[in-house]
Design a protein around this motif. Structure first.
Motif, PDB file in Angstrom:
ATOM      1  N   ASP A 352       0.832  -1.213   0.000  1.00  7.76           N
ATOM      2  CA  ASP A 352       0.000   0.000   0.000  1.00  7.76           C
ATOM      3  C   ASP A 352       0.865   1.261   0.000  1.00  7.76           C
ATOM      4  O   ASP A 352       0.481   2.295  -0.552  1.00  7.76           O
ATOM      5  CB  ASP A 352      -0.925   0.009   1.221  1.00  7.76           C
ATOM      6  CG  ASP A 352      -2.058  -1.022   1.065  1.00  7.76           C
ATOM      7  OD1 ASP A 352      -2.249  -1.506  -0.082  1.00  7.76           O
ATOM      8  OD2 ASP A 352      -2.724  -1.344   2.063  1.00  7.76           O
ATOM      9  N   ASP A 354       3.451   1.925  -1.587  1.00  8.75           N
ATOM     10  CA  ASP A 354       3.897   2.350  -2.920  1.00  8.75           C
ATOM     11  C   ASP A 354       2.673   2.722  -3.752  1.00  8.75           C
ATOM     12  O   ASP A 354       1.765   1.899  -3.938  1.00  8.75           O
ATOM     13  CB  ASP A 354       4.664   1.178  -3.577  1.00  8.75           C
ATOM     14  CG  ASP A 354       5.317   1.594  -4.895  1.00  8.75           C
ATOM     15  OD1 ASP A 354       4.816   2.551  -5.525  1.00  8.75           O
ATOM     16  OD2 ASP A 354       6.313   0.937  -5.281  1.00  8.75           O
ATOM     17  N   SER A 355       2.648   3.932  -4.233  1.00  7.13           N
ATOM     18  CA  SER A 355       1.444   4.404  -4.909  1.00  7.13           C
ATOM     19  C   SER A 355       1.250   3.748  -6.278  1.00  7.13           C
ATOM     20  O   SER A 355       0.185   3.821  -6.869  1.00  7.13           O
ATOM     21  CB  SER A 355       1.475   5.926  -5.069  1.00  7.13           C
ATOM     22  OG  SER A 355       2.622   6.266  -5.827  1.00  7.13           O
ATOM     23  N   ASP A 356       2.308   3.097  -6.803  1.00  3.16           N
ATOM     24  CA  ASP A 356       2.144   2.365  -8.067  1.00  3.16           C
ATOM     25  C   ASP A 356       1.205   1.173  -7.910  1.00  3.16           C
ATOM     26  O   ASP A 356       0.607   0.702  -8.862  1.00  3.16           O
ATOM     27  CB  ASP A 356       3.498   1.871  -8.581  1.00  3.16           C
ATOM     28  CG  ASP A 356       4.284   2.997  -9.229  1.00  3.16           C
ATOM     29  OD1 ASP A 356       3.636   3.997  -9.609  1.00  3.16           O
ATOM     30  OD2 ASP A 356       5.517   2.882  -9.329  1.00  3.16           O
ATOM     31  N   SER A 358      -2.197  -0.434  -6.534  1.00  2.00           N
ATOM     32  CA  SER A 358      -3.515  -0.006  -6.061  1.00  2.00           C
ATOM     33  C   SER A 358      -3.700  -0.531  -4.646  1.00  2.00           C
ATOM     34  O   SER A 358      -3.045  -1.483  -4.233  1.00  2.00           O
ATOM     35  CB  SER A 358      -4.607  -0.557  -6.978  1.00  2.00           C
ATOM     36  OG  SER A 358      -4.636  -1.969  -6.891  1.00  2.00           O
ATOM     37  N   ASP A 359      -4.590   0.117  -3.906  1.00  2.00           N
ATOM     38  CA  ASP A 359      -4.781  -0.276  -2.504  1.00  2.00           C
ATOM     39  C   ASP A 359      -5.482  -1.619  -2.434  1.00  2.00           C
ATOM     40  O   ASP A 359      -6.202  -2.031  -3.343  1.00  2.00           O
ATOM     41  CB  ASP A 359      -5.588   0.789  -1.752  1.00  2.00           C
ATOM     42  CG  ASP A 359      -4.692   1.978  -1.420  1.00  2.00           C
ATOM     43  OD1 ASP A 359      -3.460   1.841  -1.602  1.00  2.00           O
ATOM     44  OD2 ASP A 359      -5.235   3.018  -1.012  1.00  2.00           O
TER      45      ASP A 359
END
Ligand code: ATP
Ligand code: SF4
Ligand code: MG
Lengths: 559, 319, 319
Positions: A352, A354-356, A358-359
């Protein structure tokens, strides 16, 4: 009538076989002869040490012939060589042979035999000695009991390679016309056993070597019988038809075996193998250490051992590639000992962050840079392997990674790895020792030095530096591993290993899953003195239950 | 003797053998990878060189073919990958007698049994005896061979301990003479019993031809002549119904050969079947090819021998 | 005193649907040296009658009546005793004679078998007799060493006759003996049989479709319809002045078409189902002269003139 005749003949044969058979077999062979019978499920019959390969051959070879040392993961125990040393300045190994070794025909075993063996193996390009030939420059006889081997480069696995370098008598082999077709059905060796009878696909029988230099053999005969399946071999053990099964591969049968109080099941930790998850660093997001760490965190290693290996495996060492002799036994795996929930939460948090990615949404597949994380994992189609892979698949689902399994045969798996054709993830076993392993394949494909896989493999973090050069961090790890095999000062070594441990956890180029052990089983009511656990360890591939140390300790129980 | 017919069959047999030999030549060469791979792939490099020279694997396909035929005629089928330095011929030579012993014993026992039960069932088709025998035969026919073999092994060897768990003889026993014969027979009982499930097929064939034969006019003639029941049953009806049975033994023989792979493997019997099994597992192509070639030869020879029997039994065969 | 007396013989086949009354109350006598021809449409029970005489009914049984050979009752004997009667006193040349010889034995050995079954004779004596029998039927004795498939149809039929004569029987039953032969051969075989019958003073029951054949061969004729005798009498009477409407139709259509003298299919309608035959006269559904009473009233076989019997309710009304 003719038909009647044929018919009655057949019935007579059938009835005769039912009566005669048990009659003939009811009688003990010879009450004064002590015979050790082992059930094996694979035995490829060759007693030509130049052509020997594979486990079956090694079982035979190592009864008759002996190597200089039995190496295991960088350490070694003595055999024909009682001591040895490596000199960095002259790049040479010196082996001092035992004083009174002799061949089974009474001739003395000398350094000349060692030189002859090595030279012949290398010149003929045979498989004995594994990849050691890539390093050896010259073999010199210093005196009758001393051999010097000059190498072109230091190799971490050199002693391991020598496991399969069976020293043969020069005076016999010199006269052999064509080594490639020599069946060698009356071998002269230095080992505790003399080859006596060979019936293809049935058995190999040995008589004891009464003049064995290494000690007294208390057993008169040893027979390796081939069984069609592991079940049968274990059944034969349970019912007392054989005395031991040197390699138990059918873990699921072990509980049944343990019902018998006469049978002991043991774990040979030295002949173990690692189960790794190889991830292809050339693919995104495999190249991200954080991704690999999250994957590793999510894997429930205890489940793998409990369910897939029937508790006969163990948690792998944090850094499986440092020499075993100095490896820390402390297992400090991130995530181990945490509750399932905490472990998975932690792994999810890592992704989570890492914004690359998705959650995480329960029951859905995450995306990485917009692409769903569908990962194909190749595994060998064997029950224990598939079970391990299933556990991983379930764990991955809990962190939003959708893993699909691709089952292939063992042969194709090896072909795939050596031929280059790695999947996103490849689940495989890497034994250590000189034989071909997954690590070799890995090294070959990615341009590392295949003969120094022990410290090169972790540097295969293809990552941003590209071209098989490895990432900076991975290369540092590799350098430390190299150093760990040559460092003599214990204090420095300890710090080094600690550093490796930290670096490995940070980089995690290969994800260790579990450590399988070689299981053996034997009967308690026929022989005593089976080698205790500690003595069994550290003897490498020829050191399991049939090994010399164990065999010399055995005493028959008078019936 | 019907010489014309015999020569024709001999020619036919040679043709089948030629096809088998040619296939054996072509298959490794048509496989993905090269013939070198198939013949020498897993051998040590020094040995590879020799094999390549011996089979001319780097020469043209015609030269390879000539060498191959020469080598085959000499009995040189190459070198086993998994058992080098043993040659394929050596491995097969050791295994073949066991397989022949198993297959022939099973056939020699099964065929007469199938014959007798088929005659009994067919004679009174529809009776309770017939129904009983048919149920037995059908169940045998419908049960997979390997399964029967496993059940036999587990019940009689593993549980009851009446028979050995493995092999064709007690390992390293030193038995000789009658004792050895007894030991070999004792080891053969279960494998032969497993192969005897083919009895079902023979019985069914015999029974059905028996039923049709009984409708023939010569049966009425025989009865009208005042022949006894047994005379009609065996000398007239069964004697004719035997002919399709013999044909089917030949056809079935290939099936038994296939079945023997399972049976031998389950009973760890050191025959060609076990050899094939091991060869498959260890990618031992030369051994596999050799074993198949031998199986084709054995099958062709057996079919030919059966032809000779048929020739003796059926006067109608002309050319 | 007649040599064979058949009295109210009833033979049924047992089927799932019920008994098929294939022979239903047949009575006749046969004198020594006499030949009787039996004619009737296909399925009327001719073969059943012959088989009943040999006690060879399969799938059915003689359910009533008596058969006397001289003064012994054939139906009351055990089957083992009766086997001695077969061929020794009554022999049979069965229908579809082509298949009446066992294909796997030489024809001679089959004759020898018949002889040895009944007479205490050595093999060579039996072969000698076989050679004699073959000359009797004008077949070269070396043919005794041939297999059936090596012989022509006419030759086989002669050999069947030789075989029938093997044990000097008193009665020969010939069922459709010449049906499968061409016309010329038919005539030769028939002539041979009649000659032999006369010469050896045999009694003959000759069953055939071919009315003209019967006309030449037989002293007496029996016309059967649906399991019963409808008319019986001297051949000349039956051919000259048939009384029963069925016989008339049979012969009438024969005259009309001047054909091969084979029972034609030109009588409209079909023979009745023998499972449920009509209550009254069985010919009623097809009879053109029948009256209402015929539907329920079964006609009895009565002697209309000496030696001439028929079963029709309208026996007095000339048509
Ligand atoms: N085994 C049997 N089971 C039941 N019905 C039978 C059996 N054999 C014959 N039949 C029936 O009995 C009847 C008489 O048969 P049979 O063979 O005696 O006739 P046939 O007069 O000889 O005829 P063909 O001229 O065709 O030879 C026929 O209706 C036939 O269908
Ligand atoms: S009884 Fe009646 S139906 Fe029968 S044949 Fe005579 S006339 Fe015709
Ligand atoms: Mg008929």
């Amino acid at each position: 009538m003719k038909k009647r005749l044929v018919f009655s003949f057949c019935s007579i044969v059938l009835v005769l076989s039912m009566i005669l058979g048990p009659l003939a077999c009811g009688e003990p062979v010879d009450t004064t002869t002590y015979r050790l019978t082992a059930a094996v499920t694979d035995l490829h019959e060759s007693s030509n040490p130049f052509l020997a390969s594979g486990r079956g051959d090694i079982r035979i070879m190592s009864r008759i012939y002996e190597p200089l040392v039995v190496g295991s993961g960088g350490a070694a125990i003595p055999r024909l060589a009682e001591s040895w040393s490596y000199d960095d300045s002259t790049m040479s190994w010196t082996f001092n042979l035992v004083q009174d070794a002799e061949w089974s025909d009474g001739e003395p075993l000398t350094a000349a035999d060692v030189k002859y063996t090595l030279d012949t193996q290398y010149a003929g390009d045979y498989s004995g000695g594994g990849d050691s030939k890539e390093f050896v420059d010259t073999v010199t006889v210093v005196d009758d009991n001393t051999v010097k081997i000059t190498v072109t480069e230091y190799a971490s696995a050199f002693l391991d390679f020598l496991n399969s370098m069976y020293i043969v008598p020069k005076h016999i082999w010199e006269d052999v016309a064509d080594i490639d077709t020599e069946a060698n059905l009356a071998p002269v060796g230095s080992g505790p056993w003399l080859w006596d009878e060979y019936v293809p696909q049935s058995h190999v029988a040995f008589k004891k070597n009464p003049n064995y230099w290494g000690g007294t053999v208390n057993i008169d005969e040893m027979v390796l019988e081939i069984y069609g399946s592991q079940e049968l071999a274990l059944l034969a053990l349970k019912t007392g038809q054989v005395d031991m099964v040197p390699t138990v591969e059918l873990y699921s049968y072990i509980p049944q075996l343990l019902e018998s109080t006469d049978v002991k099941v043991g774990v040979d930790r030295a002949a173990n193998f690692y189960n790794f998850l190889f991830v292809d660093h050339r693919e995104e997001p495999n190249n991200l250490p954080a991704f690999r760490q999250a994957v590793s965190m999510a894997i429930n290693r205890q489940d793998i051992i409990d369910f897939a290996l029937f508790t006969y495996g163990s948690i792998p060492r944090m850094v499986p590639l440092v020499p075993e002799a100095i490896a820390s036994e402390d297992v400090d795996w991130p995530g181990l000992g945490m509750t399932d929930e905490a472990r998975i939460d932690e792994a999810n948090a890592m992704l989570d962050a890492d914004s690359d990615f998705s959650d995480f949404v329960e029951g859905e597949t995450r995306t990485y840079k917009g692409d769903p994380l569908n990962i194909e994992m190749t595994i060998v189609n064997r029950p224990a392997d598939v079970q391990q892979a299933e556990i991983i698949r379930e764990n991955m689902a809990e962190i939003g990674i959708n893993v699909s399994l691709k089952l292939i045969g063992f042969g194709p798996m090896m072909g795939m790895m050596f031929g280059g054709g790695w999947d996103d993830w490849t689940w495989s076993t890497a034994g250590h020792g000189a034989g071909g392993s997954t690590l070799d394949g890995l090294a070959q494909e990615f341009g590392a030095d295949p003969y120094n896989v022990w410290y090169d493999a972790p540097s295969l973090g293809w990552g941003e530096d590209g071209d098989g050069g490895g990432t900076t961090a991975a290369r540092a790890l590799q350098a430390d591993l190299r150093q760990s095999r040559r460092e003599d000062d214990p204090a420095t070594l300890a710090t080094l290993i600690e550093q490796i441990q930290v670096d490995f956890a940070a980089e995690l180029p290969i994800i260790p899953l579990s450590q399988g052990n070689t299981i053996y089983a034997y009967r308690l009511d026929t022989f005593t003195g089976w080698a205790p656990q500690e003595e069994m360890d550290g003897q490498g591939s020829s050191g399991h239950l049939l090994g010399t140390i164990n065999i010399l300790a055995l005493e028959p129980i008078a019936q | 003797m019907n010489w014309k017919w015999l020569i024709r069959r001999l020619g036919f047999m040679l043709m089948v053998l030629a096809v088998a030999v040619i296939l054996n030549f072509l298959i490794p060469r048509l496989m993905p990878g090269s013939a070198k791979q198939a013949y020498a792939g897993k051998l040590p490099e020094a040995v590879q060189v020799k094999i390549i020279a011996r089979f001319g694997l780097d020469k043209s396909i015609w030269e390879q073919f000539v060498l191959y035929i020469q080598n085959t005629l000499k009995g040189d089928l190459g070198m086993s990958f998994s058992n080098h330095p043993n040659s394929v011929t050596y491995m097969i030579g050791n295994a073949l007698p066991w397989t022949l012993f198993l297959l022939l014993t099973a056939t020699i026992i099964t065929v007469p049994l199938g014959y007798v039960f088929g005659v009994i069932a067919g004679w009174r088709a529809g009776s309770k005896t017939d129904t009983g025998i048919q149920i037995g035969s059908l169940s045998l026919l419908a049960t997979p061979l390997f399964w029967i073999a496993m059940v036999l092994l587990y019940v009689f060897s593993a549980q009851l301990g009446w028979f050995p768990l493995r092999g064709a003889e007690t390992a390293y026993s030193g038995y000789t003479g009658l004792k050895w014969v007894g030991d070999v027979l004792w080891h053969a009982v279960l494998p032969v019993l497993a192969l005897m499930t083919l009895f079902g097929a023979y019985e069914m064939i015999m029974r059905n031809t028996m039923v049709t034969t009984l409708r023939e006019n010569y049966i009425i003639t025989a009865e009208a002549k005042g022949a006894s029941e047994n005379r009609v049953k065996y000398k007239h009806a069964a004697r004719n119904a035997l002919l399709p049975l013999i044909t089917s033994v030949g056809i079935r023989f290939a099936t038994i050969v296939g079945g023997s792979v399972f049976v031998e493997n389950i009973f760890s019997y050191p025959g060609i079947g076990s050899l094939i099994f091991d060869a498959v597992i260890s990618y031992d192509f030369p051994l596999l090819q050799g074993a198949f070639l031998i199986f084709s030869i054995v099958t062709v020879v057996v079919v030919f021998l059966l032809d000779l029997v048929y020739l003796r039994l059926d006067p109608r065969i002309r050319y | 005193m007649p040599i064979l007396t058949v009295d109210d013989l009833r033979t049924h086949y047992f089927t799932e649907a019920g008994p098929v009354k294939a022979v239903d109350g047949v009575s006749f006598t046969l004198d020594k040296g006499e030949s009787i021809g039996i004619a009737g449409e296909s399925g009327c029970g001719k073969t059943t009658l012959a088989m009943s005489l040999m006690r060879l009914i399969k799938g059915g049984a003689v359910v009533g009546g008596k058969i006397h050979l001289g003064d012994i009752s054939l139906l009351d004997m055990s089957i083992n005793e009766f086997r001695k009667i077969r061929w020794e006193r009554i022999s049979l040349v069965s229908q579809a004679a082509m298949g009446a010889l066992n294909p796997v034995y030489t024809v001679g050995s089959q004759i020898v078998e018949a002889i040895q079954l009944h007479w205490d004779m050595s093999k060579s004596e039996a072969w000698e007799r076989t050679a004699h029998l073959l000359t009797l039927v004008k077949v070269d004795p070396v043919r005794g060493r041939s297999y059936p498939h090596e012989l022509s149809g006419g030759m086989k039929q002669r050999i069947m006759i030789a075989m029938a004569l093997a044990c000097d029987p008193e009665i020969i039953i010939a069922d459709e003996m010449t049906t499968a032969l061409d016309v010329v051969t038919q005539a030769q075989v028939l002539k041979l049989l009649i000659d032999l019958q006369k010469r050896l003073d045999l009694s003959l029951i000759y069953i055939s479709h071919e009315l003209s054949v019967l006309g030449q061969a037989c002293d007496k004729m029996i016309i059967m319809y649906a399991g019963k005798i409808v008319e019986m009498g001297p051949t000349a009477k039956i051919f000259g002045a048939p009384k029963h409407p069925y016989t008339q139709k049979l012969l009438g259509s024969l005259m009309d078409i001047h054909s091969d003298c084979v029972i034609p299919d030109s009588i409209p309608g079909k023979p009745p189902d023998l499972l449920n035959p009509p209550k009254g006269c069985r010919f009623w559904p097809r009879c053109t002269v029948g009256q209402v009473t015929c539907e329920t009233q079964e006609p009895l076989l009565i002697e209309v003139e000496p030696g001439h019997y028929m079963a029709c309710n309208c026996s007095d009304d000339k048509i």
